[in-house]
Design a protein around this motif. Structure first.
Motif, PDB file in Angstrom:
ATOM      1  N   SER A 450       9.895  -1.763   6.878  1.00 59.49           N
ATOM      2  CA  SER A 450      10.736  -2.544   5.975  1.00 59.49           C
ATOM      3  C   SER A 450      11.898  -3.098   6.773  1.00 59.49           C
ATOM      4  N   ALA A 451      11.924  -4.423   6.936  1.00 60.65           N
ATOM      5  CA  ALA A 451      13.022  -5.034   7.680  1.00 60.65           C
ATOM      6  C   ALA A 451      14.323  -4.944   6.894  1.00 60.65           C
ATOM      7  N   ALA A 452      14.237  -5.014   5.571  1.00 59.27           N
ATOM      8  CA  ALA A 452      15.439  -4.961   4.749  1.00 59.27           C
ATOM      9  C   ALA A 452      16.111  -3.595   4.821  1.00 59.27           C
ATOM     10  N   ASP A 453      15.300  -2.534   4.872  1.00 56.66           N
ATOM     11  CA  ASP A 453      15.847  -1.178   4.882  1.00 56.66           C
ATOM     12  C   ASP A 453      15.855  -0.542   6.264  1.00 56.66           C
ATOM     13  N   ALA A 454      15.302  -1.265   7.260  1.00 57.54           N
ATOM     14  CA  ALA A 454      15.287  -0.797   8.646  1.00 57.54           C
ATOM     15  C   ALA A 454      14.649   0.592   8.784  1.00 57.54           C
ATOM     16  N   ARG A 455      13.513   0.773   8.120  1.00 57.00           N
ATOM     17  CA  ARG A 455      12.791   2.038   8.239  1.00 57.00           C
ATOM     18  C   ARG A 455      11.344   1.826   7.807  1.00 57.00           C
ATOM     19  N   PHE A 456      10.510   2.796   8.161  1.00 53.83           N
ATOM     20  CA  PHE A 456       9.134   2.776   7.690  1.00 53.83           C
ATOM     21  C   PHE A 456       9.089   3.373   6.284  1.00 53.83           C
ATOM     22  N   LYS A 457       8.383   2.670   5.383  1.00 53.27           N
ATOM     23  CA  LYS A 457       8.324   3.109   3.997  1.00 53.27           C
ATOM     24  C   LYS A 457       6.874   3.419   3.622  1.00 53.27           C
ATOM     25  N   PRO A 458       6.666   4.540   2.946  1.00 50.19           N
ATOM     26  CA  PRO A 458       5.297   4.938   2.600  1.00 50.19           C
ATOM     27  C   PRO A 458       4.714   4.088   1.475  1.00 50.19           C
ATOM     28  N   ARG A 459       3.424   4.274   1.254  1.00 44.85           N
ATOM     29  CA  ARG A 459       2.745   3.598   0.157  1.00 44.85           C
ATOM     30  C   ARG A 459       3.265   4.111  -1.189  1.00 44.85           C
ATOM     31  N   SER A 460       2.987   3.330  -2.214  1.00 47.01           N
ATOM     32  CA  SER A 460       3.344   3.720  -3.571  1.00 47.01           C
ATOM     33  C   SER A 460       2.643   5.019  -3.953  1.00 47.01           C
ATOM     34  N   THR A 461       3.343   5.830  -4.738  1.00 45.62           N
ATOM     35  CA  THR A 461       2.751   7.060  -5.261  1.00 45.62           C
ATOM     36  C   THR A 461       2.492   6.956  -6.764  1.00 45.62           C
ATOM     37  N   LEU A 462       2.415   5.751  -7.288  1.00 45.95           N
ATOM     38  CA  LEU A 462       2.062   5.596  -8.699  1.00 45.95           C
ATOM     39  C   LEU A 462       0.736   6.303  -8.977  1.00 45.95           C
ATOM     40  N   PRO A 463       0.607   6.967 -10.114  1.00 47.04           N
ATOM     41  CA  PRO A 463      -0.631   7.716 -10.401  1.00 47.04           C
ATOM     42  C   PRO A 463      -1.899   6.878 -10.321  1.00 47.04           C
ATOM     43  N   VAL A 464      -1.819   5.578 -10.624  1.00 46.21           N
ATOM     44  CA  VAL A 464      -3.034   4.766 -10.606  1.00 46.21           C
ATOM     45  C   VAL A 464      -3.672   4.753  -9.222  1.00 46.21           C
ATOM     46  N   TYR A 465      -2.867   4.898  -8.176  1.00 45.00           N
ATOM     47  CA  TYR A 465      -3.418   4.858  -6.821  1.00 45.00           C
ATOM     48  C   TYR A 465      -4.115   6.157  -6.421  1.00 45.00           C
ATOM     49  N   ARG A 466      -3.913   7.226  -7.208  1.00 43.29           N
ATOM     50  CA  ARG A 466      -4.638   8.461  -6.916  1.00 43.29           C
ATOM     51  C   ARG A 466      -6.123   8.293  -7.201  1.00 43.29           C
ATOM     52  N   ARG A 467      -6.476   7.301  -8.001  1.00 42.42           N
ATOM     53  CA  ARG A 467      -7.886   7.033  -8.287  1.00 42.42           C
ATOM     54  C   ARG A 467      -8.571   6.342  -7.117  1.00 42.42           C
ATOM     55  N   GLN A 468      -7.800   5.893  -6.150  1.00 37.91           N
ATOM     56  CA  GLN A 468      -8.355   5.233  -4.967  1.00 37.91           C
ATOM     57  C   GLN A 468      -8.437   6.269  -3.849  1.00 37.91           C
ATOM     58  N   ILE A 469      -9.568   6.952  -3.786  1.00 40.10           N
ATOM     59  CA  ILE A 469      -9.697   8.083  -2.857  1.00 40.10           C
ATOM     60  C   ILE A 469      -9.656   7.624  -1.405  1.00 40.10           C
ATOM     61  N   CYS A 470     -10.345   6.551  -1.098  1.00 42.28           N
ATOM     62  CA  CYS A 470     -10.333   5.993   0.251  1.00 42.28           C
ATOM     63  C   CYS A 470      -9.950   4.520   0.153  1.00 42.28           C
ATOM     64  N   PRO A 471      -8.680   4.216  -0.077  1.00 40.43           N
ATOM     65  CA  PRO A 471      -8.279   2.825  -0.290  1.00 40.43           C
ATOM     66  C   PRO A 471      -8.359   2.003   0.985  1.00 40.43           C
ATOM     67  N   ALA A 472      -8.325   0.689   0.823  1.00 47.46           N
ATOM     68  CA  ALA A 472      -8.305  -0.206   1.976  1.00 47.46           C
ATOM     69  C   ALA A 472      -7.095   0.119   2.849  1.00 47.46           C
ATOM     70  N   MET A 473      -7.344   0.231   4.153  1.00 50.46           N
ATOM     71  CA  MET A 473      -6.291   0.593   5.096  1.00 50.46           C
ATOM     72  C   MET A 473      -5.919  -0.604   5.968  1.00 50.46           C
ATOM     73  N   LEU A 474      -4.684  -0.619   6.389  1.00 53.94           N
ATOM     74  CA  LEU A 474      -4.218  -1.607   7.348  1.00 53.94           C
ATOM     75  C   LEU A 474      -4.392  -1.072   8.766  1.00 53.94           C
ATOM     76  N   TYR A 475      -4.486  -1.979   9.713  1.00 57.28           N
ATOM     77  CA  TYR A 475      -4.609  -1.573  11.110  1.00 57.28           C
ATOM     78  C   TYR A 475      -3.371  -0.748  11.494  1.00 57.28           C
ATOM     79  N   GLY A 476      -3.624   0.432  12.024  1.00 59.31           N
ATOM     80  CA  GLY A 476      -2.530   1.297  12.437  1.00 59.31           C
ATOM     81  C   GLY A 476      -2.253   2.434  11.471  1.00 59.31           C
ATOM     82  N   GLU A 477      -2.793   2.345  10.242  1.00 56.42           N
ATOM     83  CA  GLU A 477      -2.650   3.449   9.307  1.00 56.42           C
ATOM     84  C   GLU A 477      -3.661   4.551   9.658  1.00 56.42           C
TER      85      GLU A 477
END
Length: 804
Positions: A450-477
């Protein structure tokens, strides 16, 4: 930029939330509004579609006409024939009170602030006190629109930018105003991801948001450098398509698809809204674009644009003459060799070093997108993740700009960009932001910069994303999902730490070959010994494009020799695998998205349950290569027909099945696959492909919880020779009308016999193996024909069926 709005934390909570959505309203029945309404209906949600009152007795005629027109659009906005019934045409004069029972009201009228403000004033008195009001805008200020609303409503107001066509484009940008409640953002994102199957990025309220800001820039910087390096349209398209991980339509073919007038409008908007952008000069429309629009050559919709089909040949516009000419694109061998590595770490630095205009061009278009994205990151998005997914999902790139940069070596590419800026070689001379030199990559394990916060920020932890067991990953994740149990060249068999085994194919297009058949046998046996069940699912690509024709044809050729039974034995192995799955002592569930064709469809149909993403394209298409389904497909359809008729006349049920197989029809959605008999009522359709694996594993556990037992083999009632004769008569009529060829008749007769049990009396009860032998017999007869060999060769070469 004054429009910038802080992106709310995806994990925050507030009292204001989107209530459970049972009914939505879409305001505006134009092309975009009507298709958004259609996609709500695809998700099973009741929709009120509003537009201006029409003259005459039917004041909702405008919305009604828009709804009727969707049946003619390609690609199809409606995923099934019956979902249109969920859309109610309405008008602003008579039907505004109906807004009171809508939990979400989405405005999708013309992109004019005055028109939107006037509509808001009219509808606000009719909204419920809990409803969320949203605007579908591609670039207008959400903050400015919020200013036209009562203060109490602003916390429930949000921008939702669907990309066109809304059913098929995964990207949705979610844009808050300063007063949007965090809880509203969370619940709207949850709804878009789970109920509509979308990939959501949260954008800041800046001009053109994320996707169009970067994506349109990428197109226009390509146009700029094409002129700079003297490259013609077709050469640019050769260099900017699949070779560099972008869509096959590349740059100028994409412009034709979008519409040259639409592109011109976007450029005018960019110039008006981005006066301080250091790259603003790139948004000036080139003269050739003005010339084509003036001539009415608007692209695909007018069948003439940058490209035109002339006497069956695609020709290209030549700006110097104003005429269309034959294409002549040739990529130099040294450039082609580098791009063929598909590895930016290999080709980007080396292309920059080559003194070749095409090499310099490819380097420049990458460099400038990296430069622009880095310059804007803190302004337009919360993290680099949002930028990369926006470009992946909205523009069809394999990887987003920060991913490519990282893959190519972050610090090395940053140094080369800086060197070009210092040498006055870039369109804008602004330096790279300081943060670029402070990190080694844009993405790390489950976190992005995050350039605005000058730090690495994790993915969302909204419950809906728990249904995505193996979600699409970005290079480097994080790397490979789950723990491998065994792996071969054909398949990976693995689990995610629980009692469900997963088999994923590794063959090209996940086609079926002998090695894969052996691996599936092994996976079933392992699941029976040690697991609760087996799921067949792949994190990438289609479910399966069918049999591997390249490996299959040598066996077929050998079978022409006297006494050689190799082909029949291969077919028996494939049939045996399909039946083995159905008779396993544990549940086998197929997790489907994308293509499930031919042998892939047959595998899917023999599973105990299918979980299919809406965008699944399913069919038995063997006739396209001069063959019939012979991996259990005909037997399974006969079995289902017998079960469906419960002792009644089987022929009427088989009629539609025969037509589907004999014409090689493909279901254009999972809902249509259910209509066509490829999916059963008990099979599950999910909107989001990322949820298929989780839902498939849940089906394994549900079946086990119901004391699962493999279905017992039962005889199948045959439609018999009389049904075969009826199908033959129907084909004869089509043949007489010139709709099918002599060879289509031969293939169709093979399908009829395999479906009906061959030369037996109607109602004869036959074992499954009888039908399997019929399949193999007619398949082997057809494979001996030169016409089938011609169809197979044509498909392998062109990817399209030959009707000979």
């Amino acid at each position: 930029m004054s429009r910038q709005t802080a992106v709310q934390s995806p994990d925050s909570s507030a009292l204001a939330r989107l209530p459970t959505v049972h009914r939505v309203a879409v305001l505006g029945a134009g092309v975009m509004g009507a298709q958004i309404a259609a996609h709500f209906a695809n998700a099973g949600i009741a929709v009120r579609l509003y537009d201006l009152p029409a003259d005459g007795a039917d004041k909702s005629a405008i919305a009604r006409k828009a709804l009727a027109g969707m049946a003619k659009l390609k690609p199809e906005p409606l995923a099934a024939s019956d979902v249109a019934a969920l859309v109610t045409p309405c008008n602003y004069d008579d039907d505004l009170p109906g807004l009171a029972d809508c939990q979400l009201v989405l405005e999708a009228i013309a992109e004019r602030m005055d028109l939107k403000a006037a509509l808001f004033e009219r509808i606000v008195p009719h909204l419920s006190g809990q409803a969320v009001l949203a605007t579908n805008t591609s670039g207008l200020s959400v903050e400015e629109m919020a200013g036209h609303l009562p203060a109490a409503l602003r916390e429930r107001f949000v921008g939702i930018h669907f990309f066109n066509p809304p059913r098929y484009m995964q990207l949705v940008e979610l844009i808050p105003s300063r007063e949007t409640a965090p809880g509203v953002l969370d619940s709207v994102e949850t709804f878009l991801v789970g109920a509509l199957g979308k990939g959501v990025v949260r954008a800041r309220d800046t001009a053109n948001f994320i996707g169009n800001r970067i994506g349109v820039f990428a197109m226009m910087v390509t146009v700029h450098h094409a002129q700079q390096y003297g490259l013609n349209f077709e050469t640019v398209d050769e260099l900017t398509g699949r070779r560099i991980g972008r869509p096959k339509s590349a740059t100028f073919r994409t412009a034709d698809v979008v519409g040259l007038d639409t592109l011109h409008h976007v450029l005018e908007g960019a110039l008006a809204n981005l006066p301080d952008d250091p790259w603003a000069k790139l948004y000036v429309a080139p003269d050739w674009l003005d010339d084509l629009i003036a001539a009415g050559a608007l692209g695909q919709k007018t069948k003439r644009g940058i490209y035109q089909k002339v006497e069956g040949e695609i020709r290209v516009y030549e700006p110097a003459t104003g005429e269309y000419r034959k294409r002549h694109a040739k990529v130099p061998g040294k450039v082609e060799k580098l791009l063929d590595t598909r590895d930016p770490a290999q080709y980007l630095p080396r292309l920059r070093a080559l003194k070749d205009p095409q090499a310099q061009f490819v380097w420049a278009i990458h460099r400038d997108v990296f430069h622009y994205a880095a310059h804007l990151l803190g302004e337009i998005a919360d993290t680099a993740r949002d930028v990369d997914f926006a470009i992946r999902w909205g523009f069809g790139w394999d990887r987003g700009p920060f991913e490519i940069w990282q893959q190519a070596s972050w610090r090395e590419i940053a140094a080369l960009i800086t060197a070009d800026i210092d040498a006055d070689a870039t369109p804008a001379l602004v330096p790279l932001p300081d943060w670029v030199g402070e990190i080694d990559a844009a993405h790390e394990a489950r976190a992005s910069w995050s350039a605005a916060d000058a730090r690495f920020k994790p993915r969302s932890t909204l419950p809906v994303y728990r249904r995505q067991i193996c979600p699409a990953m970005l290079y480097g994740e994080d790397g490979e999902c789950g723990e491998t149990v065994f792996e071969t060249a054909a398949a990976r068999v693995w689990h995610t730490g629980d009692d469900v085994l997963i088999a994923s194919f590794k063959t090209k297009m996940h086609t079926v070959n002998d090695a894969l058949i052996a691996d599936l046998h092994r996976a079933v046996e392992l699941a029976e010994r040690e697991y609760a069940g087996l799921v067949i699912w792949h994190p990438d690509g289609p479910f399966s494009a069918g049999a591997d024709l390249k490996s299959f044809m040598p066996v077929a050729v050998k079978s022409l020799l006297p006494g050689n039974n190799a082909l029949d034995e291969l077919l028996q192995r494939f049939q045996g695998m399909c039946i083995r799955m159905r008779r396993a002592s544990v549940p086998v569930v197929a997790g489907v998205h994308g293509l499930a064709l031919g042998g892939g469809c047959e595998l899917m149909m023999q599973s105990d349950r299918v979980v299919a993403a809406l965008e699944s394209y399913i069919g038995l298409v063997e006739v396209g290569v001069g063959l019939i389904p012979a991996g259990s497909g005909c037997m399974e359809q006969a079995r289902r027909a017998d079960q469906a008729t419960r002792g009644g006349d089987i022929f009427p049920h088989l009629r539609g099945i025969f037509e589907t197989i004999a014409m090689g029809k493909v279901a254009t959605s999972a809902l249509r696959a259910r209509e066509m008999g490829f999916l059963r009522e008990a099979d599950v359709v999910v909107m989001n492909r990322e949820e298929v694996l989780g839902a498939a594993k849940a089906q394994v556990h549900a079946l086990q919880a119901a004391s699962y037992r493999a279905p017992a083999e039962r005889p199948i009632r045959a439609a018999g020779r009389e049904a075969v004769a009826n199908f033959h008569a129907a084909m004869a009529n089509m043949h007489a009308g010139g709709y099918i060829s002599d060879y289509d008749m031969t293939i169709g007769l093979g399908v009829a016999n395999a479906l009906c049990g061959g030369d037996v009396d109607a109602g004869t009860e036959l074992p499954e193996d009888w039908y399997l032998r019929e399949e193999r017999k007619h398949f082997c007869q057809l494979i001996r024909s030169p016409k089938t060999h011609a169809r197979v060769a044509h498909m392998l070469k062109n990817g399209k069926p030959l009707r000979n």
